[in-house]
Structures are given as structure tokens and as C-alpha cells.
Design an enzyme around this catalytic site. Structure first.
Site, PDB file in Angstrom:
ATOM      1  N   GLU A 147       0.841  -1.211   0.000  1.00 52.89           N
ATOM      2  CA  GLU A 147       0.000   0.000   0.000  1.00 52.89           C
ATOM      3  C   GLU A 147       0.878   1.265   0.000  1.00 52.89           C
ATOM      4  OE1 GLU A 147      -2.738  -1.419  -0.414  1.00 52.89           O
ATOM      5  OE2 GLU A 147      -4.144   0.251  -0.558  1.00 52.89           O
ATOM      6  N   THR A 160       5.352   1.999  -0.078  1.00 52.24           N
ATOM      7  CA  THR A 160       6.473   1.840   0.856  1.00 52.24           C
ATOM      8  C   THR A 160       6.663   3.104   1.691  1.00 52.24           C
ATOM      9  OG1 THR A 160       8.032   2.749  -0.744  1.00 52.24           O
ATOM     10  CG2 THR A 160       7.724   0.348  -0.778  1.00 52.24           C
TER      11      THR A 160
END
Lengths: 370, 403
Positions: free
Chosen positions: B380, B382
Site C-alpha cells: 500500500e 512503501t
């Protein structure tokens, strides 16, 4: 949804009164503090008439009961925290100075007897400037606020106080100070000590930062006070320390916001290798982290103040807020200088001043009781 | 009014999720860490999420939604603690139980979030009951999701999809995949669309599952699309290529990033709870009276981690609360994800160290949480992508300027 209305919701919205107050304090910080921060630091004193003008903001009198000349508003740690944040956006030293009497007032409101409130509060609702302070810290490495070396011994129906206090804001100008001292067999207590008391001497200190604040050494050599000078029925040192932790964290927020704004503009303007340095991740990520950690400190601080205002226990929350403020705040301070490179080291820019002031957050205790 | 405590209703929901996590997830947490790729049969008891199936049920659901909308209109301007706030609170508690199992609850896939966000009523009727995963990442395209090379082209009444997708959470257990593909690679990100692809669509080939560091209870699949055909109506959103449409796709992250941050908060809380329990047996307690310099090194570290944890938690609730109250929260969503991702990883790793062999051993779960937490600072978006988003926003830079 309908039952929601009756619940106290998670909410970060200020009340209208708080917003109004914030606007006023921010305007004051812009007009009376920001540009005077550097010259005040160089001079090592507050600008002429600064505390008189700060008094006009009126926050000292707001919570003082009406029959004592104040406005009789409820004790509001949240509002006081916001004042600390916004004043520190102008200058941290002057913010602590401007809140010195308020810290005294808050402590008396919280812990004083009716007689003590009557005796000590009305003057802070007056138009003339009266200064007060809290003398808690002591000048030894590894100072521990829960193990005070200053002593108060019962004698002649009163007390005799001996010890040395340090980093007492406005120590020389204050007409009255609350001195924290250990009473053998009873634990910590606080005493009203008036300027000019026999055995009391103050001398101005010189520190790496907070230079306009008039931080003082206060020596107490056999200072005699009456029994009625002992604050309250019993002294809640923890409450004073915890409220101050929130206050100190709020000062950190205000100062770090100034750093964030300053480095954002600087790094967008400063060109190296043919483009603004903010186009480099090593620079941009540092700024992103300043914003993230600052917002983290803010959330912890608002949470602790909100709990204090609602009468919930806030001991842990104040600890968390202060710990993050001291550590992340100093990181932000040092990154602020780093982002300007050699220019950050020059006293032409503000970042070195904020760096020096922020180093005090991890040290100060008990002087910004919100 | 400044109040950062959860209202009783959310506190109740929190406790409910905690109880469920404790009763359902914890007892089988190690089992499915060891039996990677095995389906956690025990989760069938949860029965998935009941979604409207028949036309009538969907009409009813729509009517309820209209009612809720009307109520929301009435409440306009009033502060609410809605689905997003409650969502992050509950997700954190479930992940206190087990993050891999939370991601394996049947019927709740990332693709479902996309379908319920953008599908037409007709699409909801066809796909609302599905268990949908989300396929974005490709072997050579991770963080730069605008650069995907899976293609979709319209042939008559069908979209024909070609490409390979990896790291699909629930890619094996789901029955439907929401696939990101480009209509025209030369048109850039505006040409990226998502398609609802049933697992039995011709040309869809399930390739296999990954063997992972952690999060082993959750299946992570590779799926290949070889002239895979789906009906023309299976596109989510408009087939038109127009500027700005990719931004709309990316906006789903404003809600999913706080959710992943909440996962990190839950896993870190599990580590802290067990570590404090084990250390208490060794006489290490926190009274919050002495400052860190008058505490033992181990106490000081616990104080720091508790403070970091609560900061991350509050940032996450803030981002979700903003979304509930219709405030733009892209930056705050990235802030909480960055903070919670790194704090969660730091705490879980440090807790292993503080508990020594008991932390490192598979006898307890500390070592597992230290493995599970790593992905939460990666998927989702880094840590580094979150910092980029925050920095661009603060510095007012485009992605061309601040790369």
C-alpha cells in the site's frame, strides 16, 4: 448516528472561542515576538515593555474567579496549551516568560486554599504587570524532580527553607515564587516566597539558549515563611510536573512549526547542482519527517491536554507527549540547521536559535503549568 | 472540541474486535504461520460478509444508502466519527490477533473496496457478492504503478487482457480479481483502468503462491492473463482516456493507507503487550514517575516505544477522522502510514531483542510479529513512497520535480 450526538466524539476541531483566542495570540506573536526574537536573544533580555503588552492578551485573568477580579472562566488546560503553542511560534523564551505568571496562577487555582487564592490571585487580574514564577529545578547533573534536595523544616509555627534552585524563569523580576522543597517525613511541598525575603538571593544565569528569559539561580539560606505559606492541603507535585510536560510539548510544537515553515521556503529557494535542493530526496524526506514527527507530537500533546481538561487521568499521556517532544523536537531542531548547511550555522538565520532553544525542552521541568 | 479519546460506541467496537481476535485468531495464529498456503478453515465460521445478491436485496441496500445519505446531509457541518474512524480502530484490534488471518477473512478483499467505491448499481448486482482481490503489481512494476504494462483492448463486446500480475493478496482464495491494465501505454497514466475479472474467465491462469518472510496465513499469488476475455461491462469507471482519471484511482489509497497503518499499530500492540508481560515477570514495570534518565535502559526503551506507538495510533485515527468529515487527507494518510509502518517494524524487532531467546523463539509469537510487521512498511506504498507524497505536498512539487 443519533446516539452519536450525546457522545463526546474524537474531535480535533477548536471551539469558536478557542479559534478566536488563537487568532489573537498568533497576531500578537507575529507583531510582537517573531521579529524581536533575534535581537532579544542577542541582548539577552526581553524587548522593552514586552511583558506589559503580553498582559493585555488577558490570559492570566481568564480563569481567576470573578470575586477575585478575574473573568471566572473554567480551568482550561487545552486553551492554555494552545497559548503556549502559538506564543512559541513567535519565540520560545518570551513564551515561557509570558506564561510564567499564568503557571503560578494555574497552580494556585488547582492546589491553593481559599485564603491563598484570595491573597495571591487578585493582583494577576489587575491592569498593572505583576510577575510570578515557580522555582523547582536544582543545579545538579542527574537532577530528579521527584527527589528534591531543597528542604523545608518546621520551625516557630512556620518553615525554614534551605537549598538552591536553578533555571527559574523571571527569577529576579518575580514578586512571588512557588518554591518546591522536601519536608522531611512528609514529601514534597511548595511554599510562597516573596521577593526580598531574608535569606533569598537571585542571580541571573547565562545559558546556550532561552537567553531573553531571565533564567535565574535562586538561593534560599534559612528563608523563614509562615505556616500559611505552604501551598494547599498537600502538594500534588505530579500534577504540576505533568501539566508542565504538556506545556513544554506545546512550546515544542510552536517552535518546530516555525522550523518547518522556514526550511520549506529555504529549500525551495536554494539552488544547488542546477535545481532547488528540495528536488533531492535526501532533503525532501528530511522535511517530510519533520512534518510527520511534529504532527505526532501535536496529537500526543492535544490528547494529554484534552484529558486534563476533562478531569481524566493524564499522567501517562503527558509523559508520552513530553518524551516525544524532547527527543523528536531536538531532532527537528538539528535537522533544521542541517538543511541550511553552513548558512544554518550563521546567526543571520533563525534555525540556530531554535536549535539552542529546543535543547532546553528535555531539561526544563515544572515551569509551564498549563 | 479537542478530544482524542474514543467515544463509548467506538470503544465498544474496539473491544468487540479485540474479543474476536483473541477468540478466533490467536489460537490458530502459529498454526497457519507454520502451514503456509493452507486455507484457515476456522475462518469459514465467519461466513464472509453478507452482501445483497438479488435485485430486490440490492434495491433495499440502495434505499438504505439513500437514507444514510439523507441523514448525512442533515448532519452536514456536524463532526462525525464514521466508518473510517471505526474501521481503523477495529482493524488494529483484529491485527493484534493476527494480521495474516485478518487479511484472510473470506469475502473481504481489496478488490471489494474498489467495487463498492466505484461500481455501477448494475455491476454491484453482478459482482457485489464476490470475494475480490486486487491485482496491481507486476514483476517489473511495483511502486510506479502508473507504469504497468498489462494491457486491455476492446474486441467487439469483450475486453482482452494480457500480462502478468504478482503479489495479489488473497489471489488464490478469491473468486474475482480487480485487474489494473492500460488501454494505451503511450497515453500514460490516464489510460490505466481497472477491470473485474472472474477467476474462471478464459485465459486467466493461476501461476502460484509466494513463500514469504511473514504474513504466511495470507495467500500471495501470481496470476497470468493470456488473451483473457471479460464482457465489455466489466470495466470499473469510464473507458474514456482523460487526464486526471488516474488521480481518482489513486484516491482510494486515502482510505486504505490508514487501514494498513492500523494493521501496523495492531501488530506492534501485540508485541508490546506480550513484552511487557514477560518483562513484568522479571520485575520491569513502568510507573511513569521517573524520567527516562532515572529509569533502567529497558524501561526507557519501553517508554519510548509506548510514546511512538501512541503517536502513530493518533495520526492514523486523525487521517481516518478527516476522511469521515470530508476533509482532504492524502497527506495525512501518507503521514500515518509512514509513521505507523516504521514504528510498527521498530517495535516488533526491538521487542524480540528485549525478550532475548523468548523473543526469538517460535515458542511465543514475538518473532512472528517481527516478521509480519515488515510488509506493513512496504505494501500500500512503501515508507519511501509515503515520504515522497508528504514531501511533494509540503513543498508543492510535482512528481517530475521531486522524483
Amino acid at each position: 448516528m443519533s446516539e452519536q450526538q450525546d457522545e463526546l466524539l474524537f474531535d480535533l476541531t477548536l471551539s469558536d472561542e478557542q479559534q478566536l483566542m488563537r487568532d489573537t495570540v498568533m497576531r500578537f506573536a507575529n507583531a510582537e515576538m517573531r521579529d524581536k526574537s533575534r535581537p532579544a536573544d542577542e541582548a539577552g533580555e526581553a524587548p522593552e515593555g514586552f511583558y506589559e503588552r503580553a498582559l493585555e492578551l488577558g490570559f492570566n485573568m481568564v480563569q481567576i474567579p470573578e470575586d477575585l477580579g478575574g473573568m471566572g472562566a473554567d480551568r482550561s488546560p487545552v486553551s492554555n496549551m494552545l497559548i503556549a503553542e502559538d506564543l512559541a511560534g513567535g519565540d520560545m523564551s518570551l513564551a515561557i516568560g509570558a506564561m510564567s505568571s499564568l503557571s503560578f496562577v494555574n497552580t494556585v487555582l488547582d492546589q491553593g486554599t481559599d485564603a491563598q487564592k484570595k491573597q495571591w490571585l487578585p493582583r494577576f487580574a489587575e491592569e498593572e504587570l505583576h510577575q510570578a514564577t515557580i522555582a523547582l529545578m536544582e543545579p545538579n547533573a542527574r537532577f530528579d524532580a521527584t527527589a528534591l534536595k531543597t528542604t523545608a523544616k518546621a520551625a516557630d509555627g512556620g518553615y525554614v527553607i534551605d537549598g538552591v534552585k536553578t533555571m527559574v524563569p523571571l527569577g529576579a523580576s518575580a514578586e512571588v515564587m512557588l518554591v518546591a522543597a522536601e519536608v522531611a517525613g512528609e514529601g514534597p511541598a511548595a511554599f510562597f516566597v516573596e521577593a526580598g525575603a531574608e535569606g533569598l538571593s537571585t542571580s541571573k544565569e547565562d545559558h546556550m539558549g532561552l537567553r531573553p528569559l531571565e533564567l535565574c539561580t535562586v538561593k534560599l539560606e534559612g528563608v523563614k515563611v509562615g505556616a500559611d505559606a505552604r501551598l494547599g492541603e498537600s502538594f500534588d507535585l505530579r500534577r504540576l510536573l505533568d501539566l508542565s510536560k504538556i506545556g513544554l510539548a506545546a512550546l515544542t510544537i510552536g517552535t518546530c512549526k516555525s522550523i518547518l515553515d522556514y526550511v520549506t521556503e529555504y529549500c525551495n529557494d536554494r539552488v544547488a547542482f542546477g535545481e532547488p535542493i528540495s528536488h533531492r530526496q535526501s532533503v525532501a524526506f528530511m522535511i517530510a519527517n519533520i512534518a510527520i514527527e511534529l504532527e505526532g507530537i501535536r496529537m500526543l500533546t492535544y490528547r494529554a491536554a484534552g484529558r486534563a481538561e476533562q478531569g481524566l487521568d493524564f499522567h501517562q499521556q503527558a509523559y508520552h507527549a513530553y518524551l516525544q517532544a524532547a527527543e523528536k523536537g531536538m531532532q527537528i531542531g538539528t535537522d533544521g540547521v542541517q538543511l541550511l548547511g553552513g548558512h544554518g550555522f550563521i546567526r543571520e538565520h533563525m534555525v540556530e536559535l531554535w536549535y539552542r532553544n529546543l535543547r532546553a525542552i528535555g531539561i526544563l521541568q515544572g515551569c509551564v503549568a498549563i | 472540541m479537542i478530544n482524542l479519546e474514543l467515544p463509548p460506541r467506538l470503544e465498544q467496537a474496539r473491544q468487540g474486535s479485540r474479543a474476536m481476535a483473541e477468540a478466533l485468531f490467536r489460537p490458530i495464529s502459529r498454526k497457519y504461520d507454520l502451514q503456509e498456503h493452507a486455507y484457515p478453515e476456522e475462518l469459514r465460521a465467519l461466513g464472509g460478509v453478507r452482501r445483497p445478491k438479488t435485485a430486490e436485496e440490492i434495491r433495499e441496500a440502495e434505499a438504505l444508502r439513500e437514507l444514510a445519505k439523507a441523514k448525512a446531509k442533515q448532519d452536514e457541518g456536524k463532526i462525525v466519527n464514521g466508518n473510517n474512524t471505526q474501521g481503523v480502530v477495529s482493524v488494529a484490534e483484529m491485527c493484534w490477533g493476527d494480521v495474516g488471518l485478518m487479511l484472510s477473512v473470506p469475502g473481504v478483499g481489496l478488490g471489494n473496496a474498489a467495487i463498492s467505491a466505484v461500481a455501477t448499481p448494475e455491476q454491484k448486482e453482478r459482482f457485489g457478492h464476490c470475494y475480490a482481490s486486487m491485482a496491481i503489481t507486476e514483476p517489473s512494476t511495483g511502486s510506479d504503478s502508473a507504469n504497468i504494462s498489462t494491457t486491455a483492448r476492446l474486441e467487439g463486446d469483450e475486453w482482452v487482457i494480457n500480462g502478468e500480475k504478482i503479489f495479489i493478496t488473497a489471489g488464490e482464495r478469491c473468486d474475482t480479481v480487480v485487474v489494473w491494465a492500460t488501454l494505451d501505454k503511450s497515453a500514460g497514466k490516464a489510460a490505466i483502468k481497472s477491470f473485474i475479472v472472474p477467476k474462471d474467465a478464459p485465459g486467466l491462469e493461476f501461476v502460484g503462491l509466494e513463500n514469504k518472510l511473514g504474513l504466511r496465513a495470507s495467500d500471495t499469488a501470481t496470476i497470468r492473463f493470456d488473451n483473457c476475455r471479460v464482457p465489455k461491462d466489466n470495466i470499473l469507471g469510464s473507458p474514456e482516456i482523460k487526464q486526471g482519471s488516474f488521480g481518482g484511482v489513486m484516491q482510494t489509497f486515502d482510505n486504505t493507507r490508514p487501514t494498513v497503518a492500523a494493521m501496523a499499530i495492531g501488530v506492534a500492540r501485540a508485541s508490546l503487550d506480550l513484552t511487557r508481560e514477560l518483562l513484568e515477570k522479571e520485575g520491569v514495570q513502568l510507573d511513569y514517575d521517573k524520567d527516562v534518565w532515572h529509569s533502567s535502559a529497558i524501561q526507557a526503551e519501553l517508554y519510548r516505544m509506548e510514546a511512538e506507538w501512541d503517536a502513530a495510533r493518533l495520526l492514523t485515527i486523525k487521517a481516518a477522522w478527516m476522511s469521515d468529515n470530508k476533509q482532504a487527507n492524502s497527506m495525512e494518510a501518507s503521514m500515518c502510514k509512514a509513521k505507523a509502518g516504521r514504528v510498527g517494524n521498530y517495535i516488533t524487532l526491538r521487542c524480540v531483542e528485549l525478550c532475548n531467546a523468548m523473543g526469538y523463539s517460535k515458542q511465543d509469537l514475538l518473532e512472528k510479529w517481527a516478521r509480519d510487521s515488515k510488509i506493513l512498511d512496504i505494501f500500500e506504498g512503501t515508507q519511501q513512497i509515503q515520504l515522497l507524497i508528504v514531501a511533494r505536498r509540503l513543498l508543492n512539487k510535482s512528481s517530475a520535480e521531486l522524483k
